[in-house]
Design a protein around this motif. Sequence first.
Motif, PDB file in Angstrom:
ATOM      1  N   LEU A  68       3.381  -4.385  -3.218  1.00 24.57           N
ATOM      2  CA  LEU A  68       4.234  -4.436  -2.023  1.00 24.57           C
ATOM      3  C   LEU A  68       5.687  -4.183  -2.405  1.00 24.57           C
ATOM      4  O   LEU A  68       6.404  -3.437  -1.722  1.00 24.57           O
ATOM      5  CB  LEU A  68       4.083  -5.793  -1.334  1.00 24.57           C
ATOM      6  CG  LEU A  68       4.974  -6.059  -0.105  1.00 24.57           C
ATOM      7  CD1 LEU A  68       4.239  -6.934   0.900  1.00 24.57           C
ATOM      8  CD2 LEU A  68       6.283  -6.747  -0.502  1.00 24.57           C
ATOM      9  N   ALA A  69       6.139  -4.816  -3.508  1.00 23.75           N
ATOM     10  CA  ALA A  69       7.541  -4.674  -3.927  1.00 23.75           C
ATOM     11  C   ALA A  69       7.876  -3.242  -4.327  1.00 23.75           C
ATOM     12  O   ALA A  69       9.037  -2.826  -4.244  1.00 23.75           O
ATOM     13  CB  ALA A  69       7.822  -5.616  -5.090  1.00 23.75           C
ATOM     14  N   ARG A  70       6.852  -2.467  -4.747  1.00 21.01           N
ATOM     15  CA  ARG A  70       7.072  -1.066  -5.134  1.00 21.01           C
ATOM     16  C   ARG A  70       6.964  -0.095  -3.956  1.00 21.01           C
ATOM     17  O   ARG A  70       7.334   1.068  -4.076  1.00 21.01           O
ATOM     18  CB  ARG A  70       6.048  -0.648  -6.198  1.00 21.01           C
ATOM     19  CG  ARG A  70       6.224  -1.292  -7.554  1.00 21.01           C
ATOM     20  CD  ARG A  70       5.315  -0.629  -8.586  1.00 21.01           C
ATOM     21  NE  ARG A  70       3.908  -0.919  -8.318  1.00 21.01           N
ATOM     22  CZ  ARG A  70       3.235  -1.931  -8.856  1.00 21.01           C
ATOM     23  NH1 ARG A  70       3.849  -2.760  -9.691  1.00 21.01           N
ATOM     24  NH2 ARG A  70       1.958  -2.128  -8.569  1.00 21.01           N
ATOM     25  N   SER A  71       6.455  -0.581  -2.825  1.00 16.36           N
ATOM     26  CA  SER A  71       6.166   0.298  -1.701  1.00 16.36           C
ATOM     27  C   SER A  71       7.425   0.986  -1.172  1.00 16.36           C
ATOM     28  O   SER A  71       8.475   0.368  -1.007  1.00 16.36           O
ATOM     29  CB  SER A  71       5.513  -0.509  -0.567  1.00 16.36           C
ATOM     30  OG  SER A  71       5.416   0.277   0.595  1.00 16.36           O
ATOM     31  N   LYS A  72       7.278   2.290  -0.868  1.00 15.76           N
ATOM     32  CA  LYS A  72       8.395   3.044  -0.309  1.00 15.76           C
ATOM     33  C   LYS A  72       8.685   2.649   1.136  1.00 15.76           C
ATOM     34  O   LYS A  72       9.732   3.018   1.677  1.00 15.76           O
ATOM     35  CB  LYS A  72       8.086   4.545  -0.384  1.00 15.76           C
ATOM     36  CG  LYS A  72       8.005   5.077  -1.808  1.00 15.76           C
ATOM     37  CD  LYS A  72       7.686   6.560  -1.817  1.00 15.76           C
ATOM     38  CE  LYS A  72       7.609   7.088  -3.237  1.00 15.76           C
ATOM     39  NZ  LYS A  72       7.275   8.549  -3.282  1.00 15.76           N
ATOM     40  N   ASP A  73       7.749   1.917   1.744  1.00 15.37           N
ATOM     41  CA  ASP A  73       7.935   1.499   3.140  1.00 15.37           C
ATOM     42  C   ASP A  73       8.605   0.138   3.259  1.00 15.37           C
ATOM     43  O   ASP A  73       8.595  -0.463   4.333  1.00 15.37           O
ATOM     44  CB  ASP A  73       6.578   1.463   3.856  1.00 15.37           C
ATOM     45  CG  ASP A  73       5.979   2.843   4.034  1.00 15.37           C
ATOM     46  OD1 ASP A  73       6.755   3.800   4.219  1.00 15.37           O
ATOM     47  OD2 ASP A  73       4.742   2.968   3.954  1.00 15.37           O
ATOM     48  N   VAL A  74       9.190  -0.355   2.181  1.00 14.43           N
ATOM     49  CA  VAL A  74       9.836  -1.668   2.180  1.00 14.43           C
ATOM     50  C   VAL A  74      11.272  -1.533   1.672  1.00 14.43           C
ATOM     51  O   VAL A  74      11.506  -0.949   0.609  1.00 14.43           O
ATOM     52  CB  VAL A  74       9.054  -2.665   1.297  1.00 14.43           C
ATOM     53  CG1 VAL A  74       9.849  -3.945   1.086  1.00 14.43           C
ATOM     54  CG2 VAL A  74       7.703  -2.975   1.916  1.00 14.43           C
ATOM     55  N   ASP A  75      12.221  -2.060   2.450  1.00 14.14           N
ATOM     56  CA  ASP A  75      13.628  -2.086   2.023  1.00 14.14           C
ATOM     57  C   ASP A  75      14.006  -3.423   1.398  1.00 14.14           C
ATOM     58  O   ASP A  75      14.859  -3.482   0.508  1.00 14.14           O
ATOM     59  CB  ASP A  75      14.557  -1.841   3.221  1.00 14.14           C
ATOM     60  CG  ASP A  75      14.351  -0.493   3.869  1.00 14.14           C
ATOM     61  OD1 ASP A  75      14.122   0.488   3.135  1.00 14.14           O
ATOM     62  OD2 ASP A  75      14.397  -0.417   5.107  1.00 14.14           O
ATOM     63  N   VAL A  76      13.414  -4.518   1.906  1.00 12.23           N
ATOM     64  CA  VAL A  76      13.715  -5.877   1.456  1.00 12.23           C
ATOM     65  C   VAL A  76      12.400  -6.594   1.174  1.00 12.23           C
ATOM     66  O   VAL A  76      11.460  -6.513   1.984  1.00 12.23           O
ATOM     67  CB  VAL A  76      14.509  -6.672   2.528  1.00 12.23           C
ATOM     68  CG1 VAL A  76      14.729  -8.113   2.084  1.00 12.23           C
ATOM     69  CG2 VAL A  76      15.830  -5.994   2.822  1.00 12.23           C
ATOM     70  N   ASP A 318      21.821 -11.310   6.620  1.00 14.12           N
ATOM     71  CA  ASP A 318      22.962 -11.024   5.740  1.00 14.12           C
ATOM     72  C   ASP A 318      22.769  -9.685   5.022  1.00 14.12           C
ATOM     73  O   ASP A 318      23.707  -8.889   4.896  1.00 14.12           O
ATOM     74  CB  ASP A 318      23.122 -12.138   4.707  1.00 14.12           C
ATOM     75  CG  ASP A 318      24.019 -13.264   5.199  1.00 14.12           C
ATOM     76  OD1 ASP A 318      24.630 -13.111   6.270  1.00 14.12           O
ATOM     77  OD2 ASP A 318      24.116 -14.297   4.508  1.00 14.12           O
ATOM     78  N   ILE A 319      21.559  -9.449   4.537  1.00 21.85           N
ATOM     79  CA  ILE A 319      21.273  -8.185   3.847  1.00 21.85           C
ATOM     80  C   ILE A 319      21.413  -7.014   4.810  1.00 21.85           C
ATOM     81  O   ILE A 319      21.973  -5.966   4.465  1.00 21.85           O
ATOM     82  CB  ILE A 319      19.871  -8.240   3.209  1.00 21.85           C
ATOM     83  CG1 ILE A 319      19.875  -9.243   2.044  1.00 21.85           C
ATOM     84  CG2 ILE A 319      19.431  -6.859   2.728  1.00 21.85           C
ATOM     85  CD1 ILE A 319      18.502  -9.592   1.525  1.00 21.85           C
ATOM     86  N   ALA A 320      20.913  -7.186   6.035  1.00 18.55           N
ATOM     87  CA  ALA A 320      21.044  -6.124   7.043  1.00 18.55           C
ATOM     88  C   ALA A 320      22.508  -5.806   7.333  1.00 18.55           C
ATOM     89  O   ALA A 320      22.868  -4.646   7.604  1.00 18.55           O
ATOM     90  CB  ALA A 320      20.327  -6.538   8.326  1.00 18.55           C
TER      91      ALA A 320
END
Length: 436
Positions: A68-76, A318-320
């Motif tokens: 999941l952490a490597r997925s290109k569909d995830v920003d955070v 906050d990240i957004a």
Amino acid sequence: MTEPLKVGVAGLGTVGASVVRVLKQKADAIAARAGRPIVVTAVSARDRGRNRGLDLDGVAWHMDPAQLARSKDVDVVVELIGGAEGAARACVETAIEFKRPVVTANKALLARHGVSIARSAEEADVPVGFEAAVAGGVPVIKTLREGLAGNDVTRVIGILNGTCNYILTRMEHDRIGFAECLSDAQKLGYAEADPTFDVGGFDAAHKLALLTSLAFGTETDVDGIYVEGITSITPFDLEMAEELGYRVKLLGVTTRTSGGIEQRVHLAMLPRDSAIARVDGVTNAVEIDADVVGALVLAGPGAGGDATASAVIADIVDIARGVKTPVFGVPAAKLAHPKRAPMGTHEGGYYIRLSVLDRPGAAAAIATRMAEQRISLRSIVQRGREPNFDRPSVEPVAVVLITYATNEAALRAALDAIEADGHIDGVPQVIRIEKR
């Protein structure tokens, strides 16, 4: 239209499910505050067939959190797995390696590996949010890291474990024993089947390690924390505390002293009218003493799905917004190596309960041993029958000593001598009296 922030949630337990649910239910309001939509695009959990009451249509499912952490569909990446090693650590480290911001509620991971995670995050130029790791929905991390930037903190003291506070509250109010109260807490879901991590003080110690680092700009040092749990407490101790004007709480305390940083988790007596003493049930509370603002008290729900999810979502927002703060408030390279203040140098008053054998000279011997260590007694209270020196009983008598301020090393030396004299039965109960 502003591109949405794509969130991957690793761990769909109580907190993870609440995060997914709240992000969807309050999507418009959260987007307005964040300045862009926030959507869950991927999740990871061990049991895909479990009914969590969530609509996961269109959401990618990963059995491996690191995938999941490597997925290109995830920003955070939001890590809610828990534990200092294994899948949780791999998930966080992989996310940082792939330059993805991280939000976590994992106090054990950060207490053990927080400094290395902070260094890696700085090298990758990504933020790590962990508001939910301490005191659930209470914003104590942001307060220490950002809100008190103009202050020098001298002490942080708090009720950091809701399970223990619930047990102590029930024991005090309902006059029931520890074992019965723990059983009730397990039935209500406040305590785990194996409650050792909570009642042994270890959960509070992990949280205290994070607060210490934030308060004093030091590397996390969970192994430097003196830890005692609550399993020795009895209804008698709570009744005596009430009679003496105190309440008993499991506290996490970190203090900057001339001899170094003192970190401790243990039962303590607090004046009944103090802010922390009045906190009951599963509520958490933290008091921060600082030079400019003075004493600041934060209290609220320290656990539970929605309360903890609230803190997780605050970090995502906050990240957004593009907020980027060093993990522990200062760059990792500037975190000082902590100098530990030995527990033996701790100074304060003490409550001591002894089961004294009914024999001539016992009381005098106890007083002598205290005097040898220059410990002054503020009061001596005996509960039970009056001693009969003509026909001594085999049953011990409960004797409570309240000391003036002394140091831990002197007290322990006196108690060791008293035990060696053979005038008491069992192990002495020692509860520190905490300053207001």
